[in-house]
Design an enzyme around this catalytic site. Structure first.
Site, PDB file in Angstrom:
ATOM      1  N   ASP A 118      -7.897  -5.652   0.021  1.00 48.43           N
ATOM      2  CA  ASP A 118      -8.178  -6.499  -1.193  1.00 48.43           C
ATOM      3  C   ASP A 118      -7.999  -7.805  -0.897  1.00 48.43           C
ATOM      4  O   ASP A 118      -8.444  -8.681  -1.756  1.00 48.43           O
ATOM      5  CB  ASP A 118      -7.808  -6.104  -2.490  1.00 48.43           C
ATOM      6  N   HIS A 128       0.669  -1.001   0.201  1.00 50.35           N
ATOM      7  CA  HIS A 128      -0.118  -0.077   0.024  1.00 50.35           C
ATOM      8  C   HIS A 128       0.925   1.245  -0.033  1.00 50.35           C
ATOM      9  O   HIS A 128       1.957   1.024   0.652  1.00 50.35           O
ATOM     10  CB  HIS A 128      -0.876   0.008   1.167  1.00 50.35           C
TER      11      HIS A 128
END
Ligand code: CMC
Length: 370
Positions: free
Chosen positions: A305, A248
């Site tokens: 996700d 991320h």
């Protein structure tokens, strides 16, 4: 967001509390209007959403032009942008606060109807019209999983799971799609066009499209590597592939949403009595990556996700629909950011570039060019 500490809050409220204790419509209200609603404010808000869930009948005809198997995100982008044709009032985003609010309510109300239609049309099934007796999330589940031939009985386990997942996706600072919505909206483009652009940005596999990629990657491991995660980890380290659902830009410690989703995934599968070998593969993959110097040094952790697709699959959604579900969740965040920008009358977004080519050259006619 605090990426180092793994903190995510919506308007001051911890994501953990919101996911555990509130509903998606409460969070929508919080993002849009700044505070959690009272019971009567929520009733009015939910009532106004209920009044706008139907879409123009011609929208159903739009599906006739999509070839079989076309991706749900491409369809969603088209349908959302096309709402500007059905509501020409929305073309001027500066008309009045009341007109803007109506445009917003229409969009929030119609999104579940359109998302459900995409799934139904993908299967070749008749679409179901919204039912006012259901709340926002139950209505979406009814239109998606209900059938014209029989009564629909909402399953509280599924409704709770869906609320939680939508809340976890609702807003996330200036990610790729939200920045896109803001930059498109900064030209005073209408809301539906701005959100259509956000959906396009979300579709990419490095952003929201990663949830589909994760599931396909886990299936690949199951079908080709006998469930062994080593080869995929090695390929990721060799830069031959990405480990989807990992990494991320802001979180460099852990993604708080991933923590909640992993726990929810275990609970939901247990409650639904689903045993999915993909969950075991995902856990092994996570374990292998978290103990590997490549991922440790680069501070790569599971993101939102990584486990969400396993839950969506257990709930009965086809894989290509996963990113549409992300869009449904992110919609109130996009809309609130767009609304804030319009209310502050922000200047047009206009990034500049660092040009590294020739500065000035004499023009050469085509016959003289070499
Ligand atoms: N698998 C393997 N290597 C990776 C991964 C990954 N998933 N993510 C980053 N790296 C490597 C990257 O190759 C680079 O290595 P090196 O230092 O040797 O060049 C290093 O880690 C730093 O990566 P980066 O590309 O500079 O990181 P970023 O902050 O620009 O990218 C990211 C963030 C999310 C785009 C990226 O981690 C990624 O592509 N992850 C996979 C896709 C994914 O799961 N996306 C969902 C993000 S969360 C939800 C959302 O926003 O939609």
């Amino acid at each position: 967001m605090d990426g180092e500490k793994g903190i995510l809050r919506y308007r001051g409220y911890n994501i953990e509390d919101l996911a555990e204790k509130s509903s998606f419509t409460e969070v929508m209200y919080l993002l849009l209007y700044g505070s959690l609603p009272t019971a009567s404010q929520l009733a009015v808000f939910e009532g106004s959403l209920t009044q706008h869930t139907l879409v123009h009948e011609n929208i159903v005809k739009v599906f006739e032009v999509f070839p079989a198997g076309s991706h749900p995100m491409g369809q969603l982008m088209t349908l959302i942008a096309s709402l500007s044709s059905f509501y020409p009032d929305s073309l001027n985003p500066n008309k009045s606060p009341e007109a803007t609010n109506l445009t917003i309510i229409r969009l929030l109300a119609k999104m579940p109807t359109l998302a459900a239609m995409i799934q139904k049309k993908g299967k070749g099934h008749p679409v179901l019209y919204p039912q006012n007796k259901y709340d926002y999330v139950t209505n979406f589940l009814y239109m998606t999983f209900g059938n014209v031939t029989e009564e629909f009985t909402p399953d509280p386990v599924i409704t709770d799971a869906m609320n939680k997942l939508l809340i976890l996706h609702a807003d996330h600072e200036q990610n790729c799609s939200t920045s896109t919505v803001r930059i498109v909206g900064s030209s005073h483009a209408n809301l539906y066009a701005s959100i259509g652009a956000g959906i396009a940005a979300l579709w990419g596999p490095r952003h929201g499209g990663a949830n589909q990629e994760v599931l396909e990657m886990l299936e690949y491991i199951r079908d080709n590597d006998n469930g062994n995660v080593k080869k995929v980890v090695a390929e990721a380290k060799d830069k031959k592939r990405l480990l989807f659902g990992f990494g991320h830009r802001v979180y460099k410690n852990f993604d708080p949403r991933a923590k909640i989703i992993k726990k929810a995934c275990d609970n939901i599968l247990k409650k639904l009595g689903v045993h999915d070998p993909l969950l075991e593969i995902a856990k092994e993959l996570e374990e292998a990556a978290l103990n590997d110097p490549y991922f440790i040094e680069r501070k790569l952790y599971p993101n939102v996700d990584f486990y969400s697709g396993i839950i969506y699959k257990a709930l009965g959604f086809p894989t290509p629909m996963f990113t549409v579900l992300f869009a449904l969740g992110r919609l109130p965040g996009w809309v609130s950011q767009w609304k804030e920008m319009r209310e502050r009358n922000e200047d047009i977004g206009r990034p500049r570039q660092i040009y590294t080519g020739e500065i000035q050259r004499p023009f050469v006619g085509i016959k003289e060019r070499k």
